[in-house]
Scaffold this motif. Structure first.
Motif, PDB file in Angstrom:
ATOM      1  N   VAL A   9      84.658  65.167  53.687  1.00 41.26           N
ATOM      2  CA  VAL A   9      83.858  65.197  54.913  1.00 41.26           C
ATOM      3  C   VAL A   9      82.478  64.602  54.657  1.00 41.26           C
ATOM      4  O   VAL A   9      81.979  63.795  55.446  1.00 41.26           O
ATOM      5  N   GLU A  10      81.872  64.967  53.540  1.00 41.56           N
ATOM      6  CA  GLU A  10      80.552  64.418  53.199  1.00 41.56           C
ATOM      7  C   GLU A  10      80.615  62.901  53.025  1.00 41.56           C
ATOM      8  O   GLU A  10      79.717  62.184  53.456  1.00 41.56           O
ATOM      9  N   THR A  11      81.683  62.431  52.414  1.00 44.15           N
ATOM     10  CA  THR A  11      81.852  60.988  52.214  1.00 44.15           C
ATOM     11  C   THR A  11      82.006  60.272  53.552  1.00 44.15           C
ATOM     12  O   THR A  11      81.375  59.235  53.786  1.00 44.15           O
ATOM     13  N   VAL A  12      82.821  60.832  54.419  1.00 41.88           N
ATOM     14  CA  VAL A  12      83.032  60.232  55.742  1.00 41.88           C
ATOM     15  C   VAL A  12      81.717  60.212  56.521  1.00 41.88           C
ATOM     16  O   VAL A  12      81.363  59.197  57.119  1.00 41.88           O
ATOM     17  N   LEU A  13      80.975  61.303  56.495  1.00 35.16           N
ATOM     18  CA  LEU A  13      79.706  61.361  57.212  1.00 35.16           C
ATOM     19  C   LEU A  13      78.703  60.362  56.635  1.00 35.16           C
ATOM     20  O   LEU A  13      77.959  59.712  57.375  1.00 35.16           O
ATOM     21  N   SER A  14      78.707  60.214  55.331  1.00 36.78           N
ATOM     22  CA  SER A  14      77.816  59.259  54.682  1.00 36.78           C
ATOM     23  C   SER A  14      78.164  57.839  55.111  1.00 36.78           C
ATOM     24  O   SER A  14      77.284  57.040  55.452  1.00 36.78           O
ATOM     25  N   HIS A  15      79.444  57.526  55.113  1.00 36.88           N
ATOM     26  CA  HIS A  15      79.880  56.188  55.512  1.00 36.88           C
ATOM     27  C   HIS A  15      79.585  55.945  56.992  1.00 36.88           C
ATOM     28  O   HIS A  15      79.212  54.837  57.378  1.00 36.88           O
ATOM     29  N   GLU A  16      79.745  56.980  57.790  1.00 32.31           N
ATOM     30  CA  GLU A  16      79.457  56.863  59.218  1.00 32.31           C
ATOM     31  C   GLU A  16      77.975  56.541  59.428  1.00 32.31           C
ATOM     32  O   GLU A  16      77.628  55.670  60.225  1.00 32.31           O
ATOM     33  N   GLY A  17      77.118  57.193  58.673  1.00 38.45           N
ATOM     34  CA  GLY A  17      75.683  56.926  58.763  1.00 38.45           C
ATOM     35  C   GLY A  17      75.363  55.504  58.336  1.00 38.45           C
ATOM     36  O   GLY A  17      74.535  54.825  58.962  1.00 38.45           O
ATOM     37  N   LYS A  18      76.017  55.051  57.281  1.00 34.80           N
ATOM     38  CA  LYS A  18      75.792  53.676  56.820  1.00 34.80           C
ATOM     39  C   LYS A  18      76.273  52.665  57.854  1.00 34.80           C
ATOM     40  O   LYS A  18      75.624  51.637  58.072  1.00 34.80           O
TER      41      LYS A  18
END
Length: 66
Positions: A9-18
């Motif tokens: 989830v943290e990875t997905v959210l990070s990628h979404e922000g990028k």
């Protein structure tokens, strides 16, 4: 398993922000490009205007073939 899910989830959210950041940068770049294209068009118009003025001056001075 719960820890893996959290990391995912943290990875997905990070990628979404990028991706959002990249989308904003792209929009800004497109805006800048549109502005540059406007400047180019304006300068091309100015050049044509000066060329017409030069032709008119040459014509009046008897320097052109027209």
């Amino acid at each position: 398993m719960r820890n893996e899910y959290r990391v995912l989830v943290e990875t997905v959210l990070s990628h979404e922000g990028k991706l959002r950041e990249l989308a904003l940068r792209k929009a800004e770049a497109e805006k800048n490009l549109a502005s540059i294209n406007q400047c180019i068009a304006f300068n091309e118009d100015a050049i044509r205007s000066v060329e017409c003025q030069i032709s008119e001056i040459e014509r009046r001075a008897g320097l052109s073939e027209a």
